[in-house]
Design a protein around this motif. Structure first.
Motif: not given
Lengths: 256, 256, 256, 256, 256, 256, 256, 256
Positions: D205-210, D214
């Protein structure tokens, strides 16, 4: 007799036929702690790592704390930290020899005389609001046999207040530096003195302080080498670390 | 002569008419450090807080590091930490007396004999992957005059490996415990020994380790009283703290 | 009859002419749950994943909880967790057969006899303050048909207390380890036993504990392989997982 | 012979005069591990918690890994995880019997036949990108004696793909659910099956996956009761937990 | 002519019949910026908030940066920050009048003489590693018309280095304090001087520094009142703020 | 035929004797997706939620992506996002009809004519550096049948650039606002227009931007009511949401 | 007489024989602050950095605050911030000249006339809920000698309200922008005016606001150059910074 | 008349000589909002972005809320959200036409008949505890002219409850999905339906939920394309977004 010697003794007893294997297994079960159901009291901890059992009052009911005091007060000195006002009153009503320090939130019961070592702990605070943590450290030092004193409200924003006291500060064997907000005091003092410094970040502050995080990170990343850090608001832990150093001094002098 | 005595001397010289006010102002400017433009070298730091100037190599170019070595190597022992392989090669090619430790990522230049104190530092690691941090601590102890040894790979998941070495561990004056992942080793050792313990969380691990955060928080919240903590991967800082304690021992014995 | 068989039955009924398509669509709507407006009660959940409907009391009013008890108590055993003292008193005044456990904050209503499987769950806590979470796990195990027992206050700072009980601990089929602060207990036990271990981080602690984060990260990054983790303070979830394993044991033995 | 029996044996030998105290102390030092300097190899770990020593390759040099393989390959089966392509090539060139799985990033050396138990592990992935973690779990299961299979790419956004395979999924004894992004797959499966479920959040994932946060938080707060969680991307740990359950099944059947 | 006067002018023109409504709408479209497709160049920004258009180089290709230079260099002075070495070389090869500062990572094109105001900015750094950020501030001050100077490497761990320079520091009109690690320098200076202080946290450090977070939080929670903070490593922004203050000085003196 | 109608059809076939139960179970297995081993391709997703299968290129090897293109290109339009330059070249060399957009990092294969709906999507960016995300949204809108256009570089620091375009912006049916740093653009536009707004935070920025966190939190807490947010840098997701709204418009108009 | 002149005076006295070294040491101890035990009052702070001692009321008991008022009220003006309603009532009952502002949560005691400088501070709030922070800034400005005014409720979601007041805003010398939620107001104003802007993030909001984090990060990453930021809810600190700028104006005009 | 037309009208009036420049400046000041001192009421917001002024009750005193109701109730419909029980009682005692919804914590005053559009909003909750947020969305939809209904307690752990209602769910024009814990419900529904979905994470849960963070991150990283997200617990914002879409439908149908 420390635990290693105890182990040796058990082994020797078996060899000498004074103890059979089952009894040895049993004796290992008789290691020096006592079971209250909710809590194992560890009377011999003093032998093993040099401290009496300490009661962490935060998660315990007044009744549970009282129960522990009942079993321990005769046998050794007792220190309870983070005791709420309510719990303190409950205990004080039952144990006349227990003393309460409302700033430090501690209860103490000294059934035996404390033997003080030769080292001395200086507890330095950045601001008035850090006093509760500093007092917890002070009481703990006293119970663990280190003389200690607090020098308060000499934060870095008025650094002349610090310089005013610096010679006095240099006379302690170990320093505990208690500071909230950005926790800069430990860096500044760390650059000015030679002693071991234990830094205690406090949750004093608001906003970007994030409950002590700013002071914690600041102290951990201090540009002054050799400053060590304990948990946020942990005056007790800092005092334990300081007293370990002081005990080492006396033990080492004796051996030297 | 420490800085306090220096201040006293300046004041006395004015009183005695050996120094006028302007000269005194001047002398305060002549405090013992030297300006390279990019860096102030602090030759007298040893006097003030007991350590030689140390070069933090991480943010500096090979040329900058070389420049500092050039000005310092003759005058005192020098330690550079977090030196990249490239920078190390650049320095080694120019300063034949400098030594490189590729595990610790340190450069050292011993122009003067190190005088070792009587205390000894035990550096304990949880796993093989923590060795780089432990070596940084080892080299630092050596440069600061404390004999030290590493006991590695005795993490808590195979706790018999720890018990196997516990008597050996108890013989050091101070312990540095280096551990990544959950950082539990410092808690377990903290419950078994009496010495001061300095815990170093490492960034060894992945996922919920979050670059050392799990070990850092674990060590800070340790249930063993009196464990103090330094920054993630900061073997150097732990060694500084340990050596401050050892120096205190010798100073205190002498005074006793 | 599980949901797959139910589907097959519906399909067969259509084929056999006993059900037309509209009726079949209707029957799928008659899936085994019941609508209270605010809550869908799921009477057949026991069939589908082996557990009775459990009431999560935290976000519900006393009246809502009472409403659910009214519809469920006759039909199956009921467990409500995280019930506040106020809500508990409200329910107890209306349902004489409901029992309240003030440490676990649970309400239970056993209208049917619980059939216990052969596996046993050992619930181990690091400190006295973790008892509330451990009790929630104990009550849950009991309601789900696993015998269970709590072994409390054997945290790693006094590791001999753990070794004292290790043989006893090895006799359970599954272990739940409940610990706050740095959560190290699950790593140490994980290195000493062969059973499945479910770790429950607790929010016991302060400062760098950050409401259970330190224990959570510590347990997730445990150096002991095969320890699994549930949410902070989630004694209920740990018990569910442990009981699933115990049920598997009995099912597997029967098939073997 | 497990470690407890070993302890008993030593005690008995002393009693019987076959061992004096010094020798006993010595024998305790001869506990079954072997010191390579950088690493303690633990040949008897299989006895103690049921698994062979596993090499965590991430923090080790190719030479260090090779050294461990050299000492272990003859004596037991070996599994190395998180081995970089470079390290793998270095090992493969030196140990012809070692196998490399480039998706799982594992090296395996089977010098002894693996004895498979009766349980079976189903490894379910939400998306193609989770395959590396799933393969690590698969290889680990195989080395630990559990037959396992991967069912991939059945994430919740196309939930009919999951229902298509649900009967197949219900046939495994234990499930490992591997998912990134929001990690919802474990909640959905947790509501549909009765088996123990071990959830592995991935950093896919990316972004808010951190970096997996998540999925980690999602799985920990799953509304499906009894799902347990391991570290982000920790396919190895999930397999260990699953195999512990499977071993328990066979041991329990034998005793039943 | 500022934008308010421009608006007034347009309104007046309509009133005077020199402009019809459609033309007025058109003129508002002719507001002083120019469209390159990928970027709107804002030639009149100097009028509106006192600064030339500045190119943030980090997210742009060498070609895009060159395109902007091509359209702007003739008309006004240009400053590009965070320009990579590659992009810099590309630009330098095409625009002979552009200057590159490799420490500050800036490109500058001075087609018009800079008019310096009377205020002066002191840029103070804690360590050598903060120089890149300090240089970015220096170049920016120069382009915006404030004379500035850097005083480097006077961090709080050797606080005498700071006192040595304190009179010099007190002579600037505005101070920019650049510091990484715990960011304590701004607190100490904030307690010693009367000027406005703008603090720049830097990402210098490791571990608990968390990419500048420790310095950022430390500076935000500074115990010295009136210190303001800009983004991590944002030497440019600090210089803008400092120059706004200096411009205000000259404007205010003129009006007084 | 959507999935509900498909279910009805299967049920009817059983009723009519055209399908026996086993066949019905079989047909449910023949749900419209295809298994490549590593990936389930879902040809009928268009029916179910209105979109073609989209390839998330980030975690896949060039070979895996090529494999999916091979199976899908003939049957439907294909969109691959987050395709690395290397993977793109690999695919372009094998599939002459595939187009690559190097700013958007997308591959597209249009084997069927796209039917555009009547709605139009306005994609607004705060700065030049946000263009990559905006282009991903643009390509996605096009593939999903919504006409779209980008209006770039009108961030709030030069708000007149926004007002210059506001009437143009008000003509779109749906708006996508792409912004990094503090993400304020969506709040400002949200207060000026009536259309649905989908905000995309970008990771453009540094320091306290924390990889897009500042923009994400800013957009989520926007003071403008009715702004919705997608993941950081998720131009694709924003376009999907916008196109769902546009499809709804056409469907609703037809029904009205 | 500032502290530097004081130092010079002491040095001169020694030279002139009017002071011996011991006396000089003593005088340095007589630096202008006064020790209340819990707090050091710093009467000369006004000389040193231009402000009176300010009481941070949050961590202090009503008795402690009263004690400080008792010692300070006669000597200088006093400002106490973050005073709880209870503490305020306690003080008001004892000190008739003290004034309480219940919105700002401040106590003020003006024993001397405030001399106002020529600069003026505009305090702008995004919403009604930010008024408490704005009032704290207003009261502080007044006590520090800057005239100030609040312009409230002109957040960016209704940006015409801002434009309505923009000319008025442009007349202040310095601006303080107070905003919660996404904190966008400082970016928008920063693009429209030339003055120095100090942004105060507030904890107004919920959810992803995370107690002011969203506004803090938003303001730090503002796309408008030259905006500086203080701690969350720190109206006092923003006022200090603004007044430092205003004092500089008057000092500079006088010198010009 | 929207604000653009208003601007045009003012410009035309100047041209036509009906308005001089000063009057025009004045008229721009007479933009349609009204100043209560603490709050600017914005009567024309309905024109500008389609909604009446909404009172965010959380940070306001009962008196402030009452003041706003007093000025607005006659002129337009009013909605106040996040109103505490105390504030609600205060208002209800003064304004007999105001209605209070204690689950939604809203006050509403309908002085004008709401005109409902043709679209319909489905509000779906995962659990009973999410009802408060869902009710806030329901009340808001009603006030904004969208018919809406709640379908509650169909979380993914009992996914058959969702399938039971799926046809009903497919009939709404827009969906709002309200879920706490891991927030998986929006992913599952997103894969099953074609409509726009607005996801609302709730703070329902404990531990690793971190006040809604787990649901927020889960929804943002949803594997279902085209799901958009609003702030934690922001039922109001979700309803605004949904109603904007519904209004677009009617406007578009009319134009078609």
């Amino acid at each position: 007799m420390n635990s290693n010697e105890a182990l040796k003794a058990v082994l020797s007893s078996i060899r000498d036929g004074n103890l059979d294997v089952e009894q040895a297994m049993e004796q290992l079960r008789d290691l020096p702690f006592q079971d209250l159901g909710h809590t194992k009291i560890d009377h011999h901890r003093a032998l093993r790592n040099g401290f009496p059992e300490v009661i962490y009052g935060a998660g315990k009911s007044p009744e549970q704390i009282a129960d522990i005091f009942k079993h321990m007060c005769g046998r050794s000195n007792v220190l309870a930290t983070r005791v709420s006002k309510d719990a303190a009153e409950y205990i004080l009503g039952r144990f006349p020899d227990v003393e309460y320090n409302p700033t430090a939130n501690t209860l103490t019961c000294k059934s035996q005389e404390v033997k003080y070592g030769s080292g001395q702990v200086g507890i330095i605070t950045a601001g008035t609001s850090d006093l509760s943590v500093a007092e917890e450290a002070l009481v703990t030092c006293d119970m663990l046999g280190s003389r200690a004193a607090i020098i308060s409200d000499i934060g870095v924003a008025g650094i002349h207040r610090l310089f005013h006291r610096i010679e006095e500060i240099r006379k302690f064997t170990v320093l505990i530096v208690v500071a909230g907000m950005e926790g800069a005091l430990s860096s500044v003092i760390g650059g000015l003195v030679e002693q071991p410094i234990i830094a205690v970040p406090t949750s004093v502050g608001y906003g970007a302080n994030f409950s002590g995080l700013s002071a914690l990170l600041g102290m951990l990343t201090s540009c002054a080498s050799g400053v060590t850090v304990v948990n946020i608001d942990n005056g007790f832990g800092a005092a334990c670390a300081a007293c370990k150093i002081n005990r080492l001094l006396d033990k080492h002098s004796k051996n030297a």
